[in-house]
Structures are given as C-alpha cells and as structure tokens.
Design an enzyme around this catalytic site. Structure first.
Site, short mmCIF file in Angstrom:
data_model
loop_
_atom_site.label_atom_id
_atom_site.label_comp_id
_atom_site.label_asym_id
_atom_site.label_seq_id
_atom_site.Cartn_x
_atom_site.Cartn_y
_atom_site.Cartn_z
N SER A 108 0.83 -1.21 0.18
CA SER A 108 0.05 -0.26 -0.23
C SER A 108 0.83 1.23 -0.10
CB SER A 108 -0.60 -0.14 1.27
OG SER A 108 -1.33 1.31 1.42
N SER A 109 0.46 2.19 -0.51
CA SER A 109 1.07 3.66 -0.62
C SER A 109 1.40 4.11 0.60
CB SER A 109 0.51 4.51 -1.38
OG SER A 109 -0.93 5.01 -1.14
N CYS A 110 0.66 3.73 1.83
CA CYS A 110 0.82 4.18 3.28
C CYS A 110 2.16 3.84 3.76
CB CYS A 110 -0.22 3.77 4.35
SG CYS A 110 -0.25 2.00 4.52
N TYR A 137 -0.57 -0.90 9.83
CA TYR A 137 -0.99 -1.34 8.94
C TYR A 137 0.28 -1.29 7.80
CZ TYR A 137 -3.18 -2.26 4.23
OH TYR A 137 -3.30 -2.90 3.11
N LYS A 141 2.83 -4.06 6.09
CA LYS A 141 3.23 -4.13 4.66
C LYS A 141 4.71 -4.08 4.58
CE LYS A 141 -0.92 -5.06 3.02
NZ LYS A 141 -1.13 -6.36 2.45
N HIS A 180 -12.56 3.03 2.93
CA HIS A 180 -11.91 4.12 2.43
C HIS A 180 -12.48 5.48 2.14
CE1 HIS A 180 -8.66 0.58 2.05
NE2 HIS A 180 -8.22 1.49 2.81
#
Length: 316
Positions: A108-110, A137, A141, A180
């Site tokens: 994920s971009s987070c 999270y 990842k 989201h």
C-alpha cells in the site's frame, strides 16, 4: 506464467483479489486456486502450510489483507498489525518452502513516510516517520516487502512487491465506518440523495490530495508485472495524477446526482497531506493505466447501486 499453471489468489473475495481473478479468467487461465477465509485462516501457520503442501501452487498473488480507512486503521491498531503480519509471514514462508515459482506481494502507498517528497519514489521507503493513523498497517506491509527481499537474498526466491495507490472499483467495501475515503463518499452521497438530505458532511478540510486507481487497472498491472518484472525493488502502481478531497467530493456528488451542499468537518483528521505515486518506473516497464476517474466512478457507483438493490430484494 502459462495458461495451465496453478495460480493461487490469496484474498480473491476482496476488491483487489476479485479484480485479479477476473483478469486471469479473461486471459484464459484455467487453473486458479481459491479459498475463502472460512475455508483457510491465513493467520494460521499450520493451516497455510497444509494448504500449500496439498495444492503446490506455481504462482501466488498475495492480495489478502485486513484493510480499512483512517477510522478503522486507527481504531483496530493491534488487529491491523497482527493479522497482516501473520498473513504475509505465513504465505511468503510457505511459498519458499513449497518452491513456488513466483510470488507477488501487494502492499500500500501508506508504507511511505508521512512527509516523503512528492511524488513518492520507491527509494523513499524507510526514510522517515510514518503517518500515525495507519502506522500499524504500514509496518505490517513493510515487513512483507522485507520478507520478499530477504527470501530472495537468502534463497534466491523470485518474490516481488508492488505498491498500489488508493484503489476503488467493483466489489469495494462500503462499510459506513471502516471503508476508505472514496467508497465512503459514494455511500454517503447516495444515502443523502435517497433520503432527500440537504447536506453531506465530509471528514477533514478537503485540502489533502489523493491519487485513485481503478481496481481492474491494478489487476492488469499485476498480471503484466508477474509476467515481465523480476527485480528486487518494489514497484509503484498508480496513475501519476491526483486531486484534492474537495475535488473528489464534487466528482462523487456529480456521479450520484446529489443536489445539496457539501460541508467539510475540519475537526476530523486529514491524514497525510499528499500521496502521489511516482510511476515512472512502471511506465518505463511498459504499463500505463487506462480508466479515467469519471469512467471508473461511474462503474463503481453502478456496482454499489446494484448491491443496494440486491440487499433490498433479499430483505423483501
């Protein structure tokens, strides 16, 4: 990846896994392995090991994860860290143990630092503090990415990692609290229109900027990279274009035909100020997104409305 190869999609009932499944079937792949969470608990090392021992998949798309928006990430911090750590650890280890030809881990971009330079480059990983609201999270990842790198370094496994930007599309999660931002807006505007409300309240100031990719475009990119990319470094998947939450809300308002006023609640958290992916590496490899936001929103909204009618018919 031949049409007869055995392919396991972890998380096929989610939006991303479902899109990958549709893409593979459309391309003629004939040997896709699927398990629901009720049939296989991916948090259990024993169950995952037994599954891989029995099925011996050739390729793995690791799209399974516990996911949610700002509220869910910040509320269920322990679950988001533990569940996602266990899922990644169990599947990646089993893929090595049972000699999977190639595995793709979806992140994920987070994962990128909160204040990383924009657009976000793959090299920005671990260069600064994470966004606090989704740190658990993100850490899970990042661990998945590093597991893929470590198994590649130590054992020579062809395990690759891809980082999608914010996603939306067919089969999205529209839970009123745990979804989201984009599906949450679709639901909110739809319900406001149906209930003839004059206003819709949107969390935050409306100024943060976000990038959105249609899930079926992501699936196309994933299959492309599974075929064409064998590098150690992760690959960003996105559009390379972003817009403000205010602009997004206006776009959803138009698609849902809501005619009232949008109110922004600045007392609610904004999250990261901007998250735009640098997709130059992906473009150099030869892939670009096809679905513009207006087209994707129309398709996603149509899917959402169909689900509402299905639920009402089931109740009736």
């Amino acid at each position: 990846m031949k049409l007869t190869d055995k392919i396991y999609i972890a998380g096929h009932r989610g939006m991303v896994g479902g899109a990958i499944k549709r893409k593979l079937i459309a391309l003629g792949y004939q040997n896709i392995i699927l398990r629901t969470s009720g049939e296989l608990d991916l948090r259990s090392q024993a169950e995952v090991d037994a599954f891989f021992a029995e099925e011996q998949p050739d390729y793995v798309f690791l799209a399974a994860a516990k996911v949610g928006g700002i509220h869910a990430n910040n509320t269920y911090r322990a679950e988001f860290l533990y569940d996602n750590l266990m899922i990644a650890s169990n599947i990646i280890h089993a893929a090595w143990k049972y000699k999977v030809t190639k595995l793709m881990f979806l992140g994920s971009s987070c994962i990128y630092p909160r204040m990383a330079p924009q657009p976000l480059q793959e090299s920005s990983l671990l260069t600064g503090p994470l966004e606090q609201t989704n740190e658990p999270y993100a850490i899970a990842k990042i661990a998945g990415i590093k597991l893929c790198e470590a198994y590649r370094d130590q054992y020579g496994c062809n395990f690759i990692s891809v980082m999608p930007t914010n996603l939306y599309g067919i089969g999205d999660n529209y839970h009123p609290e745990n979804s989201h931002v984009l599906p949450a807006l679709i639901r909110r505007f739809y319900e406001a229109r149906v209930n003839k409300k004059d206003t819709v309240t949107v969390w935050g100031s409306g100024t943060p900027k976000r990038e959105f990719l249609f899930a079926d475009d992501l699936a196309d990119a994933c299959v492309f990279l599974m075929q064409e990319y064998n590098g150690r470094e992760l690959v960003n998947i996105g559009t390379g274009e972003d817009l403000s939450i205010r602009e997004l809300a206006e776009a959803v308002k138009a698609v849902t035909s809501f005619e009232g006023e949008i109110i922004f609640d600045a007392s609610k958290p904004d999250g990261t100020p901007r998250k735009l992916m640098d997709v130059s590496k992906l473009h150099q490899l030869g892939w670009r997104h096809r679905t513009d936001l207006k087209t994707g929103l129309t398709l996603a909204y149509s899917d959402f409305v169909k689900k509402q009618f299905s639920v009402m018919n089931a109740i009736g």
